[in-house]
Design a protein around this motif. Structure first.
Motif, PDB file in Angstrom:
ATOM      1  N   GLN A  94       0.831  -1.197   0.000  1.00  0.00           N
ATOM      2  CA  GLN A  94       0.000   0.000   0.000  1.00  0.00           C
ATOM      3  C   GLN A  94       0.871   1.254   0.000  1.00  0.00           C
ATOM      4  O   GLN A  94       0.600   2.215  -0.728  1.00  0.00           O
ATOM      5  CB  GLN A  94      -0.932  -0.014   1.210  1.00  0.00           C
ATOM      6  N   ARG A  95       1.923   1.238   0.806  1.00  0.00           N
ATOM      7  CA  ARG A  95       2.845   2.379   0.822  1.00  0.00           C
ATOM      8  C   ARG A  95       3.489   2.562  -0.553  1.00  0.00           C
ATOM      9  O   ARG A  95       3.646   3.690  -1.028  1.00  0.00           O
ATOM     10  CB  ARG A  95       3.907   2.165   1.896  1.00  0.00           C
ATOM     11  N   SER A  96       3.823   1.458  -1.199  1.00  0.00           N
ATOM     12  CA  SER A  96       4.428   1.525  -2.529  1.00  0.00           C
ATOM     13  C   SER A  96       3.474   2.142  -3.542  1.00  0.00           C
ATOM     14  O   SER A  96       3.892   2.923  -4.416  1.00  0.00           O
ATOM     15  CB  SER A  96       4.849   0.133  -2.991  1.00  0.00           C
ATOM     16  N   ALA A  97       2.194   1.805  -3.443  1.00  0.00           N
ATOM     17  CA  ALA A  97       1.203   2.386  -4.356  1.00  0.00           C
ATOM     18  C   ALA A  97       1.068   3.891  -4.146  1.00  0.00           C
ATOM     19  O   ALA A  97       0.840   4.650  -5.097  1.00  0.00           O
ATOM     20  CB  ALA A  97      -0.152   1.700  -4.165  1.00  0.00           C
ATOM     21  N   LEU A  98       1.229   4.324  -2.916  1.00  0.00           N
ATOM     22  CA  LEU A  98       1.161   5.755  -2.618  1.00  0.00           C
ATOM     23  C   LEU A  98       2.391   6.509  -3.109  1.00  0.00           C
ATOM     24  O   LEU A  98       2.305   7.686  -3.454  1.00  0.00           O
ATOM     25  CB  LEU A  98       1.011   5.966  -1.107  1.00  0.00           C
ATOM     26  N   LEU A  99       3.526   5.826  -3.141  1.00  0.00           N
ATOM     27  CA  LEU A  99       4.794   6.512  -3.387  1.00  0.00           C
ATOM     28  C   LEU A  99       5.370   6.339  -4.792  1.00  0.00           C
ATOM     29  O   LEU A  99       6.341   7.018  -5.129  1.00  0.00           O
ATOM     30  CB  LEU A  99       5.846   6.041  -2.371  1.00  0.00           C
ATOM     31  N   PHE A 100       4.811   5.461  -5.619  1.00  0.00           N
ATOM     32  CA  PHE A 100       5.472   5.202  -6.894  1.00  0.00           C
ATOM     33  C   PHE A 100       5.507   6.436  -7.798  1.00  0.00           C
ATOM     34  O   PHE A 100       6.362   6.559  -8.674  1.00  0.00           O
ATOM     35  CB  PHE A 100       4.839   4.004  -7.631  1.00  0.00           C
ATOM     36  N   GLN A 101       4.601   7.388  -7.584  1.00  0.00           N
ATOM     37  CA  GLN A 101       4.593   8.620  -8.385  1.00  0.00           C
ATOM     38  C   GLN A 101       5.383   9.757  -7.729  1.00  0.00           C
ATOM     39  O   GLN A 101       5.322  10.893  -8.198  1.00  0.00           O
ATOM     40  CB  GLN A 101       3.159   9.100  -8.601  1.00  0.00           C
ATOM     41  N   LEU A 102       6.125   9.457  -6.704  1.00  0.00           N
ATOM     42  CA  LEU A 102       6.758  10.499  -5.898  1.00  0.00           C
ATOM     43  C   LEU A 102       7.609  11.456  -6.724  1.00  0.00           C
ATOM     44  O   LEU A 102       7.693  12.645  -6.422  1.00  0.00           O
ATOM     45  CB  LEU A 102       7.615   9.845  -4.805  1.00  0.00           C
ATOM     46  N   LYS A 103       8.236  10.957  -7.783  1.00  0.00           N
ATOM     47  CA  LYS A 103       9.138  11.780  -8.587  1.00  0.00           C
ATOM     48  C   LYS A 103       8.531  12.188  -9.933  1.00  0.00           C
ATOM     49  O   LYS A 103       9.233  12.664 -10.810  1.00  0.00           O
ATOM     50  CB  LYS A 103      10.460  11.045  -8.800  1.00  0.00           C
ATOM     51  N   TYR A 104       7.235  12.005 -10.076  1.00  0.00           N
ATOM     52  CA  TYR A 104       6.583  12.302 -11.354  1.00  0.00           C
ATOM     53  C   TYR A 104       6.340  13.785 -11.581  1.00  0.00           C
ATOM     54  O   TYR A 104       6.094  14.212 -12.708  1.00  0.00           O
ATOM     55  CB  TYR A 104       5.254  11.551 -11.450  1.00  0.00           C
ATOM     56  N   LYS A 105       6.301  14.579 -10.527  1.00  0.00           N
ATOM     57  CA  LYS A 105       6.078  16.023 -10.623  1.00  0.00           C
ATOM     58  C   LYS A 105       4.829  16.340 -11.462  1.00  0.00           C
ATOM     59  O   LYS A 105       3.741  15.895 -11.144  1.00  0.00           O
ATOM     60  CB  LYS A 105       7.324  16.699 -11.188  1.00  0.00           C
ATOM     61  N   GLY A 106       4.983  17.062 -12.565  1.00  0.00           N
ATOM     62  CA  GLY A 106       3.842  17.466 -13.374  1.00  0.00           C
ATOM     63  C   GLY A 106       3.155  16.326 -14.107  1.00  0.00           C
ATOM     64  O   GLY A 106       2.056  16.503 -14.630  1.00  0.00           O
ATOM     65  N   LYS A 107       3.793  15.180 -14.154  1.00  0.00           N
ATOM     66  CA  LYS A 107       3.201  14.019 -14.815  1.00  0.00           C
ATOM     67  C   LYS A 107       2.445  13.111 -13.842  1.00  0.00           C
ATOM     68  O   LYS A 107       1.990  12.033 -14.213  1.00  0.00           O
ATOM     69  CB  LYS A 107       4.288  13.228 -15.541  1.00  0.00           C
ATOM     70  N   THR A 108       2.317  13.577 -12.615  1.00  0.00           N
ATOM     71  CA  THR A 108       1.562  12.814 -11.612  1.00  0.00           C
ATOM     72  C   THR A 108       0.112  12.653 -12.039  1.00  0.00           C
ATOM     73  O   THR A 108      -0.522  13.613 -12.489  1.00  0.00           O
ATOM     74  CB  THR A 108       1.613  13.528 -10.247  1.00  0.00           C
ATOM     75  N   ASN A 109      -0.394  11.433 -11.914  1.00  0.00           N
ATOM     76  CA  ASN A 109      -1.817  11.177 -12.135  1.00  0.00           C
ATOM     77  C   ASN A 109      -2.538  11.583 -10.851  1.00  0.00           C
ATOM     78  O   ASN A 109      -2.652  10.811  -9.907  1.00  0.00           O
ATOM     79  CB  ASN A 109      -2.053   9.700 -12.452  1.00  0.00           C
ATOM     80  N   LYS A 110      -2.978  12.827 -10.823  1.00  0.00           N
ATOM     81  CA  LYS A 110      -3.563  13.411  -9.617  1.00  0.00           C
ATOM     82  C   LYS A 110      -4.781  12.636  -9.134  1.00  0.00           C
ATOM     83  O   LYS A 110      -4.923  12.366  -7.930  1.00  0.00           O
ATOM     84  CB  LYS A 110      -3.946  14.867  -9.910  1.00  0.00           C
ATOM     85  N   GLU A 111      -5.647  12.277 -10.061  1.00  0.00           N
ATOM     86  CA  GLU A 111      -6.869  11.566  -9.671  1.00  0.00           C
ATOM     87  C   GLU A 111      -6.545  10.229  -9.031  1.00  0.00           C
ATOM     88  O   GLU A 111      -7.174   9.825  -8.041  1.00  0.00           O
ATOM     89  CB  GLU A 111      -7.778  11.358 -10.895  1.00  0.00           C
ATOM     90  N   LEU A 112      -5.549   9.522  -9.593  1.00  0.00           N
ATOM     91  CA  LEU A 112      -5.155   8.229  -9.030  1.00  0.00           C
ATOM     92  C   LEU A 112      -4.560   8.407  -7.638  1.00  0.00           C
ATOM     93  O   LEU A 112      -4.918   7.677  -6.704  1.00  0.00           O
ATOM     94  CB  LEU A 112      -4.144   7.545  -9.947  1.00  0.00           C
ATOM     95  N   LEU A 113      -3.666   9.373  -7.495  1.00  0.00           N
ATOM     96  CA  LEU A 113      -3.044   9.618  -6.196  1.00  0.00           C
ATOM     97  C   LEU A 113      -4.089   9.962  -5.145  1.00  0.00           C
ATOM     98  O   LEU A 113      -4.098   9.371  -4.048  1.00  0.00           O
ATOM     99  CB  LEU A 113      -2.033  10.767  -6.309  1.00  0.00           C
ATOM    100  N   PHE A 114      -4.976  10.891  -5.463  1.00  0.00           N
ATOM    101  CA  PHE A 114      -5.985  11.300  -4.493  1.00  0.00           C
ATOM    102  C   PHE A 114      -6.938  10.144  -4.167  1.00  0.00           C
ATOM    103  O   PHE A 114      -7.380  10.002  -3.024  1.00  0.00           O
ATOM    104  CB  PHE A 114      -6.773  12.493  -5.028  1.00  0.00           C
ATOM    105  N   SER A 115      -7.239   9.318  -5.175  1.00  0.00           N
ATOM    106  CA  SER A 115      -8.110   8.167  -4.941  1.00  0.00           C
ATOM    107  C   SER A 115      -7.472   7.184  -3.968  1.00  0.00           C
ATOM    108  O   SER A 115      -8.121   6.690  -3.031  1.00  0.00           O
ATOM    109  CB  SER A 115      -8.414   7.467  -6.267  1.00  0.00           C
ATOM    110  N   TYR A 116      -6.189   6.898  -4.171  1.00  0.00           N
ATOM    111  CA  TYR A 116      -5.495   5.967  -3.273  1.00  0.00           C
ATOM    112  C   TYR A 116      -5.426   6.523  -1.857  1.00  0.00           C
ATOM    113  O   TYR A 116      -5.601   5.784  -0.874  1.00  0.00           O
ATOM    114  CB  TYR A 116      -4.092   5.687  -3.799  1.00  0.00           C
ATOM    115  N   ILE A 117      -5.170   7.813  -1.741  1.00  0.00           N
ATOM    116  CA  ILE A 117      -5.104   8.428  -0.418  1.00  0.00           C
ATOM    117  C   ILE A 117      -6.463   8.347   0.275  1.00  0.00           C
ATOM    118  O   ILE A 117      -6.544   8.016   1.463  1.00  0.00           O
ATOM    119  CB  ILE A 117      -4.625   9.877  -0.530  1.00  0.00           C
ATOM    120  N   SER A 118      -7.529   8.614  -0.458  1.00  0.00           N
ATOM    121  CA  SER A 118      -8.871   8.546   0.120  1.00  0.00           C
ATOM    122  C   SER A 118      -9.177   7.143   0.639  1.00  0.00           C
ATOM    123  O   SER A 118      -9.806   6.985   1.699  1.00  0.00           O
ATOM    124  CB  SER A 118      -9.915   8.963  -0.913  1.00  0.00           C
TER     125      SER A 118
END
Length: 228
Positions: A147-171
């Motif tokens: 679960q932590r890995s799913a939260l962090l795999f985009q850590l270095k994506y910056k502007g290419k972060t899939n915002k909806e995916l990140l926020f969904s996982y956090i929720s």
């Protein structure tokens, strides 16, 4: 491979430092043994082995990394994770199975964070079809480290972060009582706030986050606000 593994062990053993070893073991809650080699020296020792890893077949590389993961000394898991990162450009999408195996064995933040934010992130960047099939499975796994890995795999994506995916996982994990999940939520949001502060602030305001997650998420934004 056995000869290479022995050469690695011999090189590391020659740099054994008892005082550092005891301190490092204590720092890691007595979970792992250490040679007591500090990062700069360890990377100097590892350099020829890292270069040699590029010449291995992928099957031999996987075998070596799994053997390194079986060793008692934690520095050898660091080497395995760094070798995998060094060769991530050669990995097929199916290499995610090896990453998952490493994340779920001898699991602690030091190796998990390197594997997720670096290797998994780079591999998914090359094979975006792995999202959401792999990372959704990690979120639903019940395994804190996946679960932590799913939260962090985009850590270095910056502007290419899939915002909806990140926020969904956090929720989906926002009510977790696990320190390492709460911390990862805050870290992921804090890092993304460097690129998209407004959306992070809005998300934090609308989402019920644990105090630790919220505090970590807004550190950069609040610091910049104070400087204005």
């Amino acid at each position: 491979m056995k000869d290479l593994l022995q050469r690695i062990r011999s090189a590391y053993e020659s740099a054994f430092n008892e005082e550092n070893s005891l301190w490092m073991k204590k720092y890691m809650k007595d979970q792992f043994d250490f040679f007591g080699i500090k990062t700069a020296e360890r990377r100097r020792i590892s350099k020829p082995f890292m270069q040699e890893s590029r010449t291995l077949t992928l099957d031999d590389l996987e075998y070596l990394i799994l053997e390194l993961w079986k060793q008692d000394e934690r520095e050898l898991q660091y080497l395995g994770a760094e070798m995998l990162q060094k060769n991530v450009d050669r990995l097929p999408g199916s290499g995610m199975a090896l990453i998952e195996a490493l994340v779920t064995n001898k699991s602690w933040w030091d190796t998990v964070d390197a594997l997720s934010a670096n290797t998994a992130g780079d591999l998914i960047r090359r094979f975006p079809a792995l999202v959401p099939s792999v990372t959704d499975a990690w979120i639903d796994s019940g395994n804190m480290w996946l679960q932590r890995s799913a939260l962090l795999f985009q850590l270095k994506y910056k502007g290419k972060t899939n915002k909806e995916l990140l926020f969904s996982y956090i929720s989906r994990l926002s009510d977790s009582r696990e320190f390492f999940i709460q911390k990862a939520i805050g870290w992921a949001l804090r890092e993304y706030s460097k690129t998209n502060p407004d959306d992070v602030v809005s998300f934090v305001a609308s989402e019920t986050l644990k105090p630790l997650s919220k505090r970590e998420a807004l550190k950069v934004v609040q610091r910049k606000t104070k400087q204005v």
